[in-house]
Design an enzyme around this catalytic site. Sequence first.
Site, PDB file in Angstrom:
ATOM      1  N   GLU A 178      -8.218   4.472  11.883  1.00  0.00           N
ATOM      2  CA  GLU A 178      -7.164   4.148  12.846  1.00  0.00           C
ATOM      3  C   GLU A 178      -6.872   5.380  13.696  1.00  0.00           C
ATOM      4  O   GLU A 178      -7.647   6.327  13.726  1.00  0.00           O
ATOM      5  CB  GLU A 178      -5.909   3.682  12.107  1.00  0.00           C
ATOM      6  CG  GLU A 178      -5.397   4.709  11.091  1.00  0.00           C
ATOM      7  CD  GLU A 178      -4.080   4.301  10.456  1.00  0.00           C
ATOM      8  OE1 GLU A 178      -3.078   4.248  11.192  1.00  0.00           O
ATOM      9  OE2 GLU A 178      -4.054   4.057   9.222  1.00  0.00           O
ATOM     10  N   ASP A 222       0.856  -1.183   0.000  1.00  0.00           N
ATOM     11  CA  ASP A 222       0.000   0.000   0.000  1.00  0.00           C
ATOM     12  C   ASP A 222       0.889   1.228   0.000  1.00  0.00           C
ATOM     13  O   ASP A 222       1.942   1.243   0.636  1.00  0.00           O
ATOM     14  CB  ASP A 222      -0.960   0.001   1.184  1.00  0.00           C
ATOM     15  CG  ASP A 222      -0.252  -0.084   2.532  1.00  0.00           C
ATOM     16  OD1 ASP A 222       0.047   0.968   3.111  1.00  0.00           O
ATOM     17  OD2 ASP A 222      -0.004  -1.213   3.001  1.00  0.00           O
ATOM     18  N   ASP A 229      -9.814   3.401   5.745  1.00  0.00           N
ATOM     19  CA  ASP A 229      -8.684   3.351   6.665  1.00  0.00           C
ATOM     20  C   ASP A 229      -9.101   4.105   7.925  1.00  0.00           C
ATOM     21  O   ASP A 229      -9.126   5.337   7.947  1.00  0.00           O
ATOM     22  CB  ASP A 229      -7.468   3.987   5.996  1.00  0.00           C
ATOM     23  CG  ASP A 229      -6.241   4.056   6.900  1.00  0.00           C
ATOM     24  OD1 ASP A 229      -6.333   3.621   8.066  1.00  0.00           O
ATOM     25  OD2 ASP A 229      -5.203   4.552   6.428  1.00  0.00           O
TER      26      ASP A 229
END
Length: 278
Positions: A168, A77, A166
């Site tokens: 986090e 990634d 994503d």
Amino acid sequence: MGFVQRPIYAAVGRVPLLVTGILVGAFSLLQPPSASASSTDDPPERGLAHMGMGVVAHDGQDGLPPSAKATQTEGVDVASYQGNVAWSTLWNSGVRWAYTKATEGTYYKNSYFTQQYDGSYNVGMIRGAYHFATPDTTGGATQANYFVDHGGGWSKDGKTLPGVLDIEWNPYGGDCYGKTKSAMVSWIRDFLTTYKARTGRDAVIYTATSWWTQCTGNYSGFGATNPLWIARYASDPGTLPAGWSFHTMWQYTSSGPTVGDHDRFNGALDRVQALAKG
């Protein structure tokens, strides 16, 4: 701090005495730090967040090589901080799939997106895009639309993976973006519902178990529909968040070859292709 010699004066006769920098430096250690001193904890510039940037700080990294008992397919990634990526080098090393950061919040688009997203495709990889969530700036539905409108869509060409949320640690402030656990779950749900309505696909969720537990209360309601991409820099993926009995992808290091972030798909290449085809 530089160590220099400086004159001081004795009480009698004001005779200049030289004191070595070591002594001055030792004395300075007793003084409180200056309020103007720069801090390594200062948040990064908005837009520079990327997958896993909080994993080492919060979960650690033991440096052990990951186990590969089952068939797994190597991936990477990437984000703008990695610039133009040497995709041919990665392909020749065995990497077969890739995700590129497309957006963050509703204020940032990856300036290297075309080179990274199209470059991986052009060497033969199966590729997709991800969105770095900032739940404290705008709503989940708003960010999902922004993501789809700026590279996060999906097409049934057999070479495009579904988009990734994503979610986090917050690199700009409090870990949970100032949200309660229930409010965070609602934000995530709004993003996922909107993404599916726009693309027809269930988005992948990228997260770390410790963050998920802290900020959603280890919510289990997405495991039946949304593939899990687990972040853990260790020899195995470890305990998964509630609701998932297995992971689909695993980010296992931030210090891999060519680009740092390397991943393993939990299956052979035909399983990667199956996820792309939907």
